[in-house]
Design a protein around this motif. Structure first.
Motif, PDB file in Angstrom:
ATOM      1  N   GLY A  46       2.102  -3.278   2.530  1.00  0.00           N
ATOM      2  CA  GLY A  46       0.859  -4.011   2.715  1.00  0.00           C
ATOM      3  C   GLY A  46       0.394  -4.778   1.502  1.00  0.00           C
ATOM      4  O   GLY A  46      -0.645  -5.446   1.544  1.00  0.00           O
ATOM      5  N   ASP A  47       1.159  -4.727   0.427  1.00  0.00           N
ATOM      6  CA  ASP A  47       0.798  -5.374  -0.833  1.00  0.00           C
ATOM      7  C   ASP A  47       1.379  -6.790  -0.866  1.00  0.00           C
ATOM      8  O   ASP A  47       2.593  -6.968  -0.908  1.00  0.00           O
ATOM      9  CB  ASP A  47       1.331  -4.550  -2.002  1.00  0.00           C
ATOM     10  CG  ASP A  47       0.908  -5.080  -3.361  1.00  0.00           C
ATOM     11  OD1 ASP A  47       0.417  -6.228  -3.446  1.00  0.00           O
ATOM     12  OD2 ASP A  47       1.098  -4.360  -4.358  1.00  0.00           O
ATOM     13  N   GLU A  48       0.498  -7.788  -0.860  1.00  0.00           N
ATOM     14  CA  GLU A  48       0.942  -9.184  -0.844  1.00  0.00           C
ATOM     15  C   GLU A  48       1.727  -9.580  -2.097  1.00  0.00           C
ATOM     16  O   GLU A  48       2.454 -10.566  -2.092  1.00  0.00           O
ATOM     17  CB  GLU A  48      -0.265 -10.118  -0.688  1.00  0.00           C
ATOM     18  CG  GLU A  48      -0.966 -10.023   0.650  1.00  0.00           C
ATOM     19  CD  GLU A  48      -0.209 -10.731   1.764  1.00  0.00           C
ATOM     20  OE1 GLU A  48       0.843 -11.348   1.479  1.00  0.00           O
ATOM     21  OE2 GLU A  48      -0.667 -10.662   2.911  1.00  0.00           O
ATOM     22  N   SER A  49       1.577  -8.809  -3.170  1.00  0.00           N
ATOM     23  CA  SER A  49       2.268  -9.152  -4.416  1.00  0.00           C
ATOM     24  C   SER A  49       3.608  -8.440  -4.560  1.00  0.00           C
ATOM     25  O   SER A  49       4.335  -8.663  -5.535  1.00  0.00           O
ATOM     26  CB  SER A  49       1.384  -8.803  -5.616  1.00  0.00           C
ATOM     27  OG  SER A  49       1.214  -7.393  -5.735  1.00  0.00           O
ATOM     28  N   ASP A 164       1.145  -2.328   8.242  1.00  0.00           N
ATOM     29  CA  ASP A 164       1.152  -3.668   7.670  1.00  0.00           C
ATOM     30  C   ASP A 164       2.530  -4.003   7.122  1.00  0.00           C
ATOM     31  O   ASP A 164       3.265  -3.132   6.656  1.00  0.00           O
ATOM     32  CB  ASP A 164       0.136  -3.768   6.532  1.00  0.00           C
ATOM     33  CG  ASP A 164      -1.294  -3.662   7.011  1.00  0.00           C
ATOM     34  OD1 ASP A 164      -1.548  -4.024   8.168  1.00  0.00           O
ATOM     35  OD2 ASP A 164      -2.157  -3.208   6.231  1.00  0.00           O
ATOM     36  N   GLN A 165       2.880  -5.268   7.190  1.00  0.00           N
ATOM     37  CA  GLN A 165       4.082  -5.774   6.520  1.00  0.00           C
ATOM     38  C   GLN A 165       3.815  -7.200   6.088  1.00  0.00           C
ATOM     39  O   GLN A 165       3.675  -8.090   6.922  1.00  0.00           O
ATOM     40  CB  GLN A 165       5.307  -5.713   7.417  1.00  0.00           C
ATOM     41  CG  GLN A 165       6.573  -6.270   6.777  1.00  0.00           C
ATOM     42  CD  GLN A 165       6.929  -5.536   5.497  1.00  0.00           C
ATOM     43  OE1 GLN A 165       7.225  -4.347   5.524  1.00  0.00           O
ATOM     44  NE2 GLN A 165       6.897  -6.221   4.368  1.00  0.00           N
ATOM     45  N   THR A 166       3.710  -7.415   4.795  1.00  0.00           N
ATOM     46  CA  THR A 166       3.488  -8.764   4.292  1.00  0.00           C
ATOM     47  C   THR A 166       4.786  -9.557   4.309  1.00  0.00           C
ATOM     48  O   THR A 166       5.881  -9.015   4.477  1.00  0.00           O
ATOM     49  CB  THR A 166       2.939  -8.734   2.856  1.00  0.00           C
ATOM     50  OG1 THR A 166       4.016  -8.410   1.949  1.00  0.00           O
ATOM     51  CG2 THR A 166       1.816  -7.724   2.701  1.00  0.00           C
ATOM     52  N   GLY A 167       4.666 -10.849   4.097  1.00  0.00           N
ATOM     53  CA  GLY A 167       5.839 -11.701   4.037  1.00  0.00           C
ATOM     54  C   GLY A 167       6.445 -11.820   2.659  1.00  0.00           C
ATOM     55  O   GLY A 167       7.466 -12.512   2.486  1.00  0.00           O
ATOM     56  N   ALA A 168       5.870 -11.129   1.666  1.00  0.00           N
ATOM     57  CA  ALA A 168       6.332 -11.292   0.283  1.00  0.00           C
ATOM     58  C   ALA A 168       7.824 -11.010   0.093  1.00  0.00           C
ATOM     59  O   ALA A 168       8.507 -11.759  -0.624  1.00  0.00           O
ATOM     60  CB  ALA A 168       5.493 -10.415  -0.653  1.00  0.00           C
TER      61      ALA A 168
END
Length: 250
Positions: A46-49, A164-168
């Motif tokens: 879930g961390d965008e970075s 959550d799964q970010t695209g990073a």
């Protein structure tokens, strides 16, 4: 199975999209029952970075903490589910690993942007063709993942909610310039409705050239057939060095 005269071998379990160690909650006690240590890792999905480098950092740190607690020793086997195939090779490049098992996994190539993989690999076309042949709804991703998962486990997954799964991790080129020099096996569930078995077999031949093994079950086989999965994982290792071709020579 581990003998009493040597340290327990350790299975490091890397989840796929959503990064939840819960995915392995039925596999961990089965491994422990057979005398292994098991480290199931939560990833910062879930961390965008956080990209694949940061995911690998988390896995390496979890393994280091486990080795510190137990005094190290024993062999280390890494199993990577689905999207975990982007992370696990980085782990193998950073710490000692005796065997890597890719389970229903993505196979990245040096310099490839994972976000492009869906097209460059031929995934979308292959999945669409398989859905047409088998008659399942390509738009129903929940059923694609959960079609063979027992009702009680499905209910628990629903209760937990979609992670959550970010695209990073998909945004930058995969950082390794070659596959790590670690024995590697590929294990595919033949009833997978997300990564069809024929597509995966071709991917392994084209991108890795390592042994391709099949097991009954769907994409989330650790939830649907944990005992059979552990049976197969255990068959890959023995008292000596684990088997598997060196993908660097393929």
């Amino acid at each position: 199975m581990t003998g009493s005269d040597r340290p327990a071998d350790t299975w490091v379990l890397v989840p796929g999209a959503g990064g939840e160690a819960w995915y392995w909650h039925l596999v961990v006690p089965e491994l422990q029952r057979r005398g292994y240590a098991a480290v199931a890792v939560d990833l910062p999905a879930g961390d965008e970075s956080a990209g694949v480098d940061e995911y690998a950092d988390v896995v390496v740190a979890a393994l280091a903490a486990h080795r510190e607690r137990t005094g190290g020793g024993g062999r280390t086997f890494v199993v990577a589910q689905s999207m975990g195939g982007l992370t696990a090779p980085l782990v193998c490049a950073r710490t000692r690993v005796d065997l890597l098992v890719l389970l229903n996994a993505m196979i990245p190539q040096p310099g490839e942007v994972p976000g492009d993989w869906w097209e460059t690999s031929g995934f979308r076309e292959a999945r669409r063709a398989q859905a047409c042949r088998d008659g399942w709804d390509i738009e129903d991703l929940f059923e694609a993942f959960m079609h063979d998962v027992p009702a009680d486990v499905r209910a628990e997954a629903v209760r937990r909610g979609e992670p959550d799964q970010t695209g990073a991790p998909f945004a930058s080129a995969w950082p390794l310039d070659r596959w790590p020099d670690v024995p590697t096996r590929f294990l595919q569930a033949r009833d997978d409705r997300f990564f069809p078995v024929d597509f995966q077999r071709a991917q392994v031949a084209q991108r890795l050239g390592v042994p391709f093994d099949e097991i009954p079950g769907g994409h989330l086989v650790a939830l649907s057939r944990p005992v059979e999965l552990v049976d197969r994982l255990e068959s890959f290792v023995g008292p000596g060095r684990p088997g598997g071709a060196d993908p660097g020579s393929g």
